[in-house]
Design an enzyme around this catalytic site. Structure first.
Site, mmCIF file in Angstrom:
data_model
loop_
_atom_site.group_PDB
_atom_site.id
_atom_site.type_symbol
_atom_site.label_atom_id
_atom_site.label_comp_id
_atom_site.label_asym_id
_atom_site.label_seq_id
_atom_site.Cartn_x
_atom_site.Cartn_y
_atom_site.Cartn_z
ATOM 1 N N ASP A 207 -20.233 -57.078 -36.747
ATOM 2 C CA ASP A 207 -18.521 -57.330 -36.913
ATOM 3 C C ASP A 207 -18.242 -58.276 -35.772
ATOM 4 O O ASP A 207 -17.493 -58.243 -34.658
ATOM 5 C CB ASP A 207 -17.833 -56.145 -36.447
ATOM 6 C CG ASP A 207 -16.342 -56.344 -36.813
ATOM 7 O OD1 ASP A 207 -15.907 -57.356 -37.389
ATOM 8 O OD2 ASP A 207 -15.334 -55.220 -36.584
ATOM 9 N N LEU B 81 -7.419 -51.022 -21.493
ATOM 10 C CA LEU B 81 -7.930 -52.459 -21.679
ATOM 11 C C LEU B 81 -7.761 -53.157 -22.914
ATOM 12 O O LEU B 81 -7.589 -54.076 -23.251
ATOM 13 C CB LEU B 81 -9.467 -52.243 -21.459
ATOM 14 C CG LEU B 81 -10.118 -52.263 -19.910
ATOM 15 C CD1 LEU B 81 -11.430 -52.130 -20.011
ATOM 16 C CD2 LEU B 81 -9.810 -53.716 -19.135
ATOM 17 N N GLY B 82 -7.597 -52.092 -23.991
ATOM 18 C CA GLY B 82 -7.511 -52.313 -25.307
ATOM 19 C C GLY B 82 -7.406 -51.394 -26.170
ATOM 20 O O GLY B 82 -8.005 -50.026 -25.883
ATOM 21 N N GLY C 188 -8.313 -50.354 -30.455
ATOM 22 C CA GLY C 188 -8.949 -50.651 -31.807
ATOM 23 C C GLY C 188 -8.795 -49.485 -32.768
ATOM 24 O O GLY C 188 -8.182 -48.461 -32.794
ATOM 25 N N ALA C 189 -9.458 -49.792 -33.715
ATOM 26 C CA ALA C 189 -9.436 -48.852 -34.997
ATOM 27 C C ALA C 189 -10.137 -47.546 -34.555
ATOM 28 O O ALA C 189 -9.811 -46.478 -35.173
ATOM 29 C CB ALA C 189 -10.131 -49.342 -36.241
ATOM 30 N N LYS D 238 -14.501 -45.358 -23.118
ATOM 31 C CA LYS D 238 -13.749 -45.541 -24.650
ATOM 32 C C LYS D 238 -13.331 -44.017 -25.017
ATOM 33 O O LYS D 238 -14.507 -43.090 -25.059
ATOM 34 C CB LYS D 238 -14.769 -46.168 -25.419
ATOM 35 C CG LYS D 238 -13.976 -46.170 -26.821
ATOM 36 C CD LYS D 238 -14.736 -47.326 -27.519
ATOM 37 C CE LYS D 238 -14.142 -47.546 -28.939
ATOM 38 N NZ LYS D 238 -14.628 -48.540 -29.723
ATOM 39 N N GLY E 281 -10.574 -46.246 -31.262
ATOM 40 C CA GLY E 281 -10.350 -45.762 -30.055
ATOM 41 C C GLY E 281 -9.642 -46.371 -29.030
ATOM 42 O O GLY E 281 -9.258 -47.686 -29.563
ATOM 43 N N VAL F 41 -9.542 -47.991 -25.018
ATOM 44 C CA VAL F 41 -10.542 -48.179 -24.165
ATOM 45 C C VAL F 41 -9.895 -48.393 -22.652
ATOM 46 O O VAL F 41 -8.756 -49.016 -22.555
ATOM 47 C CB VAL F 41 -11.190 -49.560 -24.205
ATOM 48 C CG1 VAL F 41 -12.610 -49.798 -23.210
ATOM 49 C CG2 VAL F 41 -12.227 -49.289 -25.569
#
Ligand code: ATP
Length: 319
Positions: free
Chosen positions: A154, A30-31, A33-34, A53, A36, A38
């Site tokens: 955030d 799904l994506g 990031g910084a 995640k 981990g 997902v």
């Protein structure tokens, strides 16, 4: 134990929890990031989809898990979970475990899957006035957190997912802090400290400030980018942001945004009341004006049928 990994897993991989022995089938990523990666997963033996995640570092993941745990326990969220069809599927935190891959221990947690697109992608396909609707929904999500003693921290477009029908969900609780503590994760251009507009102590105003900047970004991207990039850190100020409020795109929101940027709302409840009073009706009015504008093709078709009718009457009378 501390682990670090950057391996990606392909669709079809089965993740087996080391302690709880649950099995999850990976559909797709799904994506990333910084903190981990997902994945969209399905619990084997069920039809239920979840987001799983995997953390690069156990310690980063653990702090997210702690927050999700606390949110889970909150009365308000318990109530909203009860209203849902499947309590487990709508849980913040479904399961926490580790799994082993190539002799490495990888920590993971399973949470509800939020089906939607980031708010900027959603608004690209709609009229700008939709911000009046989704903005209210986002403010209400923030209020739920604030009522529980938390600040999201955030807030940025990537962390706000919007469903096809305009329902808003926050994702990435890694930046959530208790009210009164320091903000632990932020993105510079939406951060109060970056704009020399206040401290990085978690309070309701911190999220409202970020929300206002997120709106500016969505309404007048060009201007927002310009002021973000042009100033030296010590020269940045709220005046740069207030200077953007005169732009026609921003106009219906200007009064509200000004108050959020200058921390003039006593709390989120007051901010929501003001949004409902000052922003929402303006958005509805603009939207209904747009829906009532008669398309040009319809006007031409109408004119054409009048001419045809006149011709028919002329021929009937004449012959
Ligand atoms: N519950 C969820 N449902 C659907 N998609 C999700 C969910 N959680 C995360 N994602 C997707 O995965 C991406 C990365 O997740 P997340 O933001 O939690 O990672 P991160 O490492 O904390 O990122 P960042 O660098 O922004 O802090 C998100 O941008 C989103 O596209």
């Amino acid at each position: 134990m501390t682990t670090s990994f950057k391996t990606t897993f392909s669709p079809g991989t089965i993740i087996v929890g080391k302690w709880r022995r649950s099995r999850y089938y990976i559909h797709r990523m799904l994506g990333q990031g910084a903190n981990g990666m997902v994945y969209l997963v399905q619990k084997v033996g069920t039809r239920q989809l979840y987001a799983l995640k995997m953390g690069y570092e156990t310690v980063d993941l653990q702090s997210e898990i702690n927050v999700l745990h606390s949110l889970q326990g909150q009365k308000h969220y318990k109530t909203s979970r009860k209203q849902g069809h499947d309590q487990h599927a709508s849980s913040f935190l479904v399961e926490v475990d580790d799994f082993t891959s190539d002799n490495k221990e990888i920590p993971f947690y399973v949470m509800r899957y939020v089906k939607g697109v980031p708010i900027h992608a959603f608004l690209e396909k709609k009229e700008r006035e939709w911000l009046g609707f989704v903005g209210l929904s986002l403010l209400e999500k923030l209020q739920q957190l604030h009522d529980g003693g938390w600040v999201f921290g955030d807030l940025k477009p990537d962390n706000v997912l919007v469903s096809e029908y305009g329902h808003v969900e926050l994702i990435d609780y890694g930046g959530v802090s208790s009210i009164g503590r320091s903000i632990k994760q932020f993105t510079e251009r939406y951060d109060r400290g970056y704009w020399n507009a206040g401290s990085r102590t978690a309070d309701e105003g911190y999220d409202l400030f970020s929300f206002a900047l997120l709106c500016l970004n969505l309404l007048y991207d060009e201007g927002f980018k310009k002021v973000t990039n042009q100033q030296l850190p010590q020269a940045r100020s709220t005046q740069d942001l207030l200077g953007l409020l005169g732009h026609p795109n921003v106009h219906p929101y200007a009064k509200w945004l000004r108050k959020a940027i200058l921390h003039e709302f006593a709390d989120t409840t007051e901010a929501i009341t003001s949004w409902k009073r000052d922003v929402y009706p303006a958005a509805v009015k603009l939207k209904s004006k747009q829906t009532h504008v008669t398309p040009r093709w319809l006007k031409s078709a109408f004119a054409f049928s009048i001419i045809m009718l006149c011709c028919a009457i002329y021929f009937v009378v004449r012959f």
